[in-house]
Design an enzyme around this catalytic site. Structure first.
Site, PDB file in Angstrom:
ATOM      1  CD  GLU A  43      -2.626   1.074   2.693  1.00 19.70           C
ATOM      2  OE1 GLU A  43      -3.569   1.859   2.838  1.00 19.70           O
ATOM      3  OE2 GLU A  43      -2.332   0.209   3.545  1.00 19.70           O
ATOM      4  CE  LYS A 125      -7.325   1.453   3.049  1.00 19.16           C
ATOM      5  NZ  LYS A 125      -6.140   1.824   3.851  1.00 19.16           N
ATOM      6  CB  CYS A 165      -4.676  -1.879   3.914  1.00 19.42           C
ATOM      7  SG  CYS A 165      -3.918  -2.158   5.544  1.00 19.42           S
ATOM      8  CB  SER A 304      21.872   4.828  34.369  1.00 20.24           C
ATOM      9  OG  SER A 304      21.017   3.711  34.165  1.00 20.24           O
ATOM     10  CB  ILE A 307      17.086  -3.011  33.595  1.00 18.07           C
ATOM     11  CG1 ILE A 307      16.834  -4.147  32.596  1.00 18.07           C
ATOM     12  CG2 ILE A 307      15.803  -2.272  33.969  1.00 18.07           C
ATOM     13  CD1 ILE A 307      16.053  -5.306  33.178  1.00 18.07           C
ATOM     14  CE  LYS A 533       7.088  15.344  34.668  1.00 17.69           C
ATOM     15  NZ  LYS A 533       7.715  14.374  35.586  1.00 17.69           N
TER      16      LYS A 533
END
Length: 562
Positions: A43, A125, A165, A304, A307, A533
């Site tokens: 597409e 489409k 799609c 740091s 993880i 934020k």
């Protein structure tokens, strides 16, 4: 007589019309050389997906039309080959309501059949998605609304019907193609990846094949585009909905399908990887293509010893190679020795550049400058955030000077609850694990360590030091700090987040499911108050069906909460 069909699973770049056209031409020639009579591309393969507001620019639409003609001309020498190209298409209606001298452009998400140097057919489409990351009704009108009939074309006695799609997720377009005489459904796709999407996609297409009693060929895009990634895994189904061919995930491929006289497809089935492997490949693809397609020379990561940054580093090295990744460890007065020891250990295992730059002098300069203002006030998040912002400033300075992009290391759990610092650990250009919940971070780290990975010293072994995975997570911005001092256990937090944010369950429904009311109130309140934020966070790779980005469009100012 059989007909050989090729599925072009290609990685294109939005707006790179010359490069995308060249790739389609290359795949067309390769398909022809291997005896294919039909090549299906994904597409909007000509312009890349999603082109967004580029579609509103007349010059862009004109350039797409010219590129389509170029492809037809270049592939004219491939005698007997039909190529289906996904592209934006524009038709003009005379008679704008404001001025009869102007025309009203009607834009379509289209697919054209090219052969013999000509555009033989163009299908528009019919079903335009407007949910999750999709916004197609902003740009396109439905082929149904334009009164377009189904498009069916014949090759060597077999009749192929086109859909695009979302069309194949609904009954009407496929039924219209069959009613027009189609014996095989061709579906062009740009279906963004999320965990579980591959299985869901195949199940829905199997249902469609069974509903109309036709085999189905599914040509899918691969590669990263800003926050979305496309996984490939193009496939073919027989009329009973069984997978009879499948391309690999997350790599370009030319998949050949043999259609017999009975239109039954045959090909090679590549197994699907486990979910952790799919997620890892999505993250690697997202990083590689964002950095590569935007021309950054490499990446910088604030390492740091925790993880999250360890996981981002492992992904970045897989995506770019160790020589294009730089790490910087920035200890503060509260950084434990094991943090820099583990960070240095991991950098050595992967063979990346590693530097240590203490932020203590800068942190002390800030606190001394503010000592008069803060006299008599206790230490709090203010001093913690100063440390994070010093680190962010250092990383961005290195990025500015050397051109490499800063990869931020915050995860979805932190993004949700605001457990991150604006202009601090949120500083950077691309958020690799922005949509990866903390519990999944641990799963991926363990999965990666189980894979046979060659380290810088030539040995095979885990790349993430075990202590990074097992030690309690900490931002190390005050003495003996732990994440769980400020947040519920991540198993609880992530379960509430999934129900509230990804599944739209109410607070009452989540409590009724057995979660403590105090935890639910706390987590959902943090999600709400930290919207400001998230609006300022860098974009990141989407790996769930609802990420903080195009999927999530909540107002910052709002009094509703339930």
């Amino acid at each position: 007589m059989s007909v050989k069909v090729a599925l072009a699973q290609i990685n294109v770049t939005v707006g790179d019309l010359a490069g995308n056209a060249s790739k389609i031409i290359e795949y067309g020639r390769r398909a022809h050389a291997q005896g294919a009579r039909l090549l299906l591309t994904p597409e909007l393969s000509l312009c890349g997906y999603p082109p967004e507001d580029l579609l509103l620019r007349p010059a862009f639409m004109e350039a797409c039309a010219a590129s389509l003609r170029l492809i037809a001309e270049e592939l004219a020498a491939c005698e007997g080959l039909h190529v289906v190209v996904g592209h934006p298409h524009q038709m003009d209606d005379g008679g704008d309501l404001r001025s009869k001298s102007l025309s009203v452009p009607r834009r379509f998400n289209a697919a054209s059949v090219l052969a013999g140097g000509q555009v033989l057919h163009t299908y528009c489409k019919r079903e335009l998605p407007n949910y999750q990351v999709f916004d197609e009704r902003r740009y396109f009108i439905s082929g149904r609304d334009a009164g377009q009939a189904a498009v069916v074309f014949e090759i060597d006695g077999l009749r192929f019907g086109l859909t695009i799609c979302e069309d194949a997720w609904f009954e009407e377009p496929a039924r219209a193609a069959r009613a027009a005489g189609a014996q095989v459904l061709c579906v062009l796709n740009a279906s963004p990846f999320h965990l579980g999407k591959v299985a869901e996609r195949e199940q829905r297409m199997a249902q469609r094949a069974r509903d109309v009693g036709l085999p189905l060929l599914y040509a899918h895009l691969v590669g990263g585009q800003d926050e979305v990634v496309f996984d490939g895994a193009s496939f073919a189904l027989d009329a009973q909905g069984r997978v009879v061919a499948r391309a690999p995930m997350f790599e370009e491929d030319l998949t050949l399908i043999e259609l017999g006289a009975d239109a039954c497809p045959r090909g090679q089935v590549v197994p699907l990887p486990e979910l952790e492997a799919q997620c890892w490949a999505a993250l690697v693809t997202g990083v590689r293509d964002y950095i590569g397609k935007n021309g950054f020379p490499g990446a910088i990561i604030g390492l740091s010893g925790g993880i999250d940054s360890a996981l981002v580093l492992a992904v970045a090295v897989d995506a770019l190679g160790a020589d294009r990744v730089r790490t910087v460890m920035m200890p503060s007065p509260y950084t434990a020795d094991i943090s820099w020891i583990d960070a240095r250990d991991m950098a050595e295992r992967l063979g990346v550049r590693y530097d240590e730059k203490s932020i203590t002098p800068m942190f002390e300069a800030f606190t001394q400058s503010l000592a008069g203002e803060f006299a008599g006030l206790p230490l709090d998040a203010t001093e913690e955030n100063i440390q994070a912002r010093v680190r962010g400033t250092l990383l961005m300075a290195l990025s500015n000077k050397f051109g490499a992009i800063v990869l931020t290391t915050g995860n979805k759990s932190e993004m949700a609850t605001g457990y991150c610092t604006l202009y601090g650990d949120m500083a950077g250009g691309f958020a690799v694990i922005k949509d990866v919940a903390k519990t999944l971070v641990f799963r991926l780290a363990r999965w990666k360590n189980e894979q046979p990975t060659r380290r810088a010293d030539g040995t095979l072994g885990p790349v993430i030091p075990e202590r990074i995975i097992t030690r309690p997570p900490s931002a190390e911005l005050r003495p003996d700090q732990k994440d769980q001092d400020s947040l519920p256990p991540y198993e609880v937090l992530d379960a509430i987040l999934a129900r509230y944010m990804e599944e739209d369950q109410s607070i009452a429904e989540i409590v009724a499911a057995g979660f403590a009311a105090a935890d639910v109130e706390r987590v959902t309140r943090l999600i709400k108050i930290n919207e400001y934020k998230r609006r300022q966070a860098p974009i990141g790779i989407r790996i769930t069906h609802r990420a903080f980005g195009r999927d999530w469009r909540y107002p910052i100012t709002s009094k509703f909460r339930a």
